[in-house]
Design a protein around this motif. Structure first.
Motif, PDB file in Angstrom:
ATOM      1  N   VAL A 194       0.846  -1.207   0.000  1.00  0.00           N
ATOM      2  CA  VAL A 194       0.000   0.000   0.000  1.00  0.00           C
ATOM      3  C   VAL A 194       0.878   1.252   0.000  1.00  0.00           C
ATOM      4  O   VAL A 194       0.438   2.345   0.347  1.00  0.00           O
ATOM      5  N   SER A 227      -9.952   3.270  -0.342  1.00  0.00           N
ATOM      6  CA  SER A 227      -8.613   2.910  -0.829  1.00  0.00           C
ATOM      7  C   SER A 227      -7.885   4.123  -1.396  1.00  0.00           C
ATOM      8  O   SER A 227      -6.660   4.198  -1.337  1.00  0.00           O
ATOM      9  N   GLY A 231      -5.981   5.526   1.085  1.00  0.00           N
ATOM     10  CA  GLY A 231      -4.800   4.702   1.358  1.00  0.00           C
ATOM     11  C   GLY A 231      -3.634   5.015   0.438  1.00  0.00           C
ATOM     12  O   GLY A 231      -2.501   4.623   0.693  1.00  0.00           O
ATOM     13  N   THR A 232      -3.901   5.757  -0.659  1.00  0.00           N
ATOM     14  CA  THR A 232      -2.821   6.094  -1.602  1.00  0.00           C
ATOM     15  C   THR A 232      -2.221   7.469  -1.307  1.00  0.00           C
ATOM     16  O   THR A 232      -1.285   7.884  -1.961  1.00  0.00           O
ATOM     17  N   VAL A 246      -6.789   2.410   4.605  1.00  0.00           N
ATOM     18  CA  VAL A 246      -6.605   0.947   4.592  1.00  0.00           C
ATOM     19  C   VAL A 246      -7.484   0.292   5.654  1.00  0.00           C
ATOM     20  O   VAL A 246      -8.113  -0.744   5.409  1.00  0.00           O
ATOM     21  N   ALA A 293     -11.143   0.422   4.410  1.00  0.00           N
ATOM     22  CA  ALA A 293     -11.340  -0.439   3.234  1.00  0.00           C
ATOM     23  C   ALA A 293     -11.317  -1.915   3.636  1.00  0.00           C
ATOM     24  O   ALA A 293     -12.172  -2.704   3.207  1.00  0.00           O
TER      25      ALA A 293
END
Length: 749
Positions: free
Chosen positions: A597, A669, A672-673, A684, A687
């Motif tokens: 991730v 998500s 999460g990036t 994260v 998700a």
């Protein structure tokens, strides 16, 4: 079910849906007016943000209050680290001195700074003699210093270009504020720009028609817009924050799309079963509409749990989330039926030819879940043991969870140049980037015993091993206040720095400043803030957990009139949250699979996340639970056996739950990036939990447990029969033979 069940058909959602379908333009007009008025009034009122002094309790809060009451505007402090890049030059060399003088002259020349001090006067030279600090304060309000630091950074950069044999870098409150603010802004811009197209794309695949896919997105966006306005108004009573805005956007998009999806899919399903437009809308209002209201109220109650923390940031996040869920819920049961009634068949406009072949939305999902359910219901005991075992195994790492505020290097890794400066400064001057700050208030700050205690404190702080110095004292004679800055041994290692802070608080302070009568000396700073925040949050965990669990249990009990369903709902949700915690700790604390991730194990979870996740997940997982169990109960009321009703309920909701979960997982998500570790952890965690919830919990564990319980699913002790009845049996149209459609069959679009 009998006629009595039919006569009290309606319920809030059905009545609201019926009224909106009959008064279509009025319903749409009222909604548009509400959104416009909310935005207009909120914009006129402006948003009040949480003040630093209200952020925390404990010593940090006491220190902030002393500073506020004394009327001292504490400036944002900055430092310029002048360092021999190759370790050749020393601070005593002429070239090094010239660079230091150039820095002093350059920063003074900007007109933005005050109190510039040379390292040769303050002795801020590292032990090895290769590093020195030029220190100064930013003029003006420290809260907005980040907006004015740009010219100073450019001036320092100019000196660096002239002295290439040295490393000359600026760091401090203002420059870090600017860095974080820019990263935060860029991150959220990226999230906002990505989330809506991603949600729309998934809806397009789910519905195969542009108009149908646009409706949930439009409802979410208008709900978010209205909430932004309401947040402005409410912030004058409960201050808001940047984090509250971000969380509101995330929750608003996820919940708004979900609710609309539930309603729209049910309406289309009823149309596919041969109903006329009006009947299909009424059935959707009475069934999915009711599930949305029960789910929405449960989510709101869960969010309200954050108000019990006593932490301003949490109260802001909780209230903002609660408002956006309430607005999305109201919009789903009012303006959505009106729009569906207005659009009629036009909801199918913009059909995508390449999706036409699929014919039926969710076909694959339904076939897949039919096959899964066949196995689950054939061996429910094995299914429960395997699923619970897997979830408990995933939850195990959570037992060693460690929480703390993340330092700059943990938050951003090596992605930003300032992080390397932060690390170099901490290496040369341990604790220098985030010193502990002792706020001393006395009746007379210049009294001999106070001066003596301050000098003793300064000496003891170093001799005790809590600091390596230099300990700086700033006196404010008029206000009888002194600031003592103590670089903590441990620096950016919060565990070690925390031990140094405890030494200051428990040993050094009582032996020195503590001996002067009428003297206050709370210790604040980043490390102290992290400890105080953790302590405050630790005390809030039990009341918040208890509040959320008890209220969710009561709502499920009243909504389904079944003690069994209420208990199983809570247990399944807790399993889901435990598994999310386990994944979070494994990835971000231990670093297992973190690179997948784009993260790294930072040894800790950000302090606010576990409680925040619990509240959000408990609320969101109720979405699916209420939706699936409502469908099972509906089938049971129509006379199916419990096993038959479970199959029907899970299979017919599989498509919509899968679509809703995919959208939520995709939106979360995206977070999460982002570059900030705290956002990665939040994205994260959410998700993973939604994914577990929509698959293992709803697809395996819920049907297996219900199959094992059989008729006990509907158990309500006699002494509870007096409870208010919030169940709502479907409209008469919903129980006609035509409604007995597609058992196990995919739902048509």
């Amino acid at each position: 079910m009998g006629k009595s069940g039919d006569s009290r058909v309606r319920g809030i959602a059905a009545r609201a849906g019926g009224w909106s379908a009959r008064h279509r333009w009025a319903a749409v007009g009222i909604w548009v007016l509400f959104v416009v008025l909310s935005m207009g009034l909120g914009s006129a009122a402006g948003q009040v943000d949480v003040k630093d002094s209200d952020q925390l309790k404990g010593e940090t809060h006491t220190a902030a209050k002393i500073i506020e009451e004394a009327g001292i505007e504490e400036p944002a402090s900055e430092s310029v680290l002048v360092q021999a890049g190759d370790g050749r030059l020393k601070a005593t060399d002429a070239e090094f001195r010239q660079a230091v003088e150039a820095v002093v002259k350059a920063v003074e020349g900007t007109g933005q700074v005050t109190d510039v001090t040379s390292p040769y006067d303050t002795q801020t030279i590292s032990k090895d003699g290769h590093s020195a600090l030029v220190q100064f304060d930013m003029r003006g309000d420290s809260d907005t210093a980040g907006e004015r630091v740009e010219p100073v950074l450019k001036a320092v950069d100019g000196v660096q270009k002239e002295h290439r044999s040295l490393r000359i870098e600026e760091i401090g409150g203002a420059s870090m504020m600017k860095t974080v603010s820019d990263a935060y802004g860029n991150d959220f811009q990226k999230a906002e720009y990505s989330a809506v197209p991603v949600a729309f794309g998934i809806l397009l695949i789910a519905f195969g028609a542009i108009v149908a896919a646009l409706l949930p997105v439009l409802l979410s966006i208008t709900a978010i817009m209205a909430t932004v306005g309401l947040m402005g108004l409410v912030s004058h009573v409960v201050p808001m924050s940047d984090a509250a805005n971000s969380v509101m956007l995330l929750v608003g998009l996820a919940v708004g799309v979900d609710y609309c999806l539930f309603y729209l899919r049910r309406e289309r399903e009823e149309r596919a079963a041969g109903r006329d437009a009006q009947t299909a809308l009424l059935v959707a209002a009475a069934t999915s509409g009711r599930a949305i209201v029960v789910s929405g109220v449960t989510v709101c109650v869960a969010m309200a749990g954050m108000l019990f923390t006593g932490l301003a940031e949490f109260e802001a996040m909780g209230l903002a989330s609660l408002m956006v869920v309430a607005v999305a819920m109201v919009g789903s049961v009012t303006v959505l039926p009106a729009l569906l009634s207005l659009l009629g068949e036009r909801v199918e406009k913009g059909r995508l030819p390449f999706l036409r072949r699929r014919g039926k939305v969710g076909t694959d999902g339904s076939r897949f879940w039919t096959a899964v359910l066949k196995g689950v219901l054939a061996k429910p005991v094995v299914s429960v043991v395997v699923a619970v075992g897997a979830l408990l195994a995933i939850s195990v790492p959570a037992l060693g969870m460690k929480t703390q505020q993340l330092t700059l290097d943990q938050e951003f890794g090596d992605s930003l140049p300032i992080v390397q400066t932060y690390n170099r400064l901490n290496e040369a001057f341990p604790g220098g980037s985030e010193p502990a700050e002792v706020v001393v208030r006395a009746k007379d700050i210049n009294a001999p015993e106070v001066k003596s205690a301050l000098d003793e404190f300064r000496a003891r702080a170093v001799s005790s091993g809590a600091s390596r110095g230099p300990v700086e004292i700033k006196l404010h004679d008029q206000q009888n206040v002194a600031f003592v800055y103590v670089p903590l041994v441990g620096g950016s290692d919060l565990d070690e720095a925390g031990a140094s802070l405890d030494k200051l608080r428990d040993e050094v302070r009582p032996a020195t400043l503590g001996k002067v009568d009428g003297l206050d000396a709370p210790i604040t700073g980043q490390v102290a803030g992290s400890e105080d925040f953790n302590d405050q949050l630790g005390g809030a965990v039990v009341p918040v957990f208890a509040f959320v669990v008890v209220f969710a249990f009561a709502l499920m009990l009243l909504s389904f009139r079944s003690l069994t369903i209420a208990i199983t709902s809570i247990v399944l949700n807790l399993l889901s949250v435990g598994a999310a915690y386990g994944i979070l700790v494994a990835v971000f604390q231990h670093g297992w699979g973190a690179s997948l991730v784009g993260a790294e194990g930072v040894g800790a979870i950000i302090t606010w996340l576990p409680l925040f996740l619990f509240v959000i997940l408990f609320g969101l997982s109720m979405d699916y639970h209420v939706f699936v169990v409502s469908r099972i109960r509906e089938a049971r009321l129509r006379g199916r056996t419990t096993k038959d009703a479970i199959t029907h309920g899970v299979v017919t909701t599989a498509g919509v739950v899968t679509s809703a979960a995919v959208i939520m997982v995709a939106v979360f998500s995206i977070f999460g990036t982002l570059s900030m570790q705290s956002m990665k952890q939040m994205g994260v965690g959410l998700a993973a939990a939604v994914l577990i919830d929509a698959t293992i919990i709803r697809g395996v564990l819920l049907p297996a447990v219900m199959a094992l319980l059989g008729e006990h699913n509907w158990y309500l002790p006699k002494w509870l029969h007096r409870l208010p009845d919030l169940t709502h049996d479907e409209s008469p149209e919903a129980v006609t033979p035509a409604a007995r459609d597609d058992e196990g069959e995919p739902v048509k679009v």
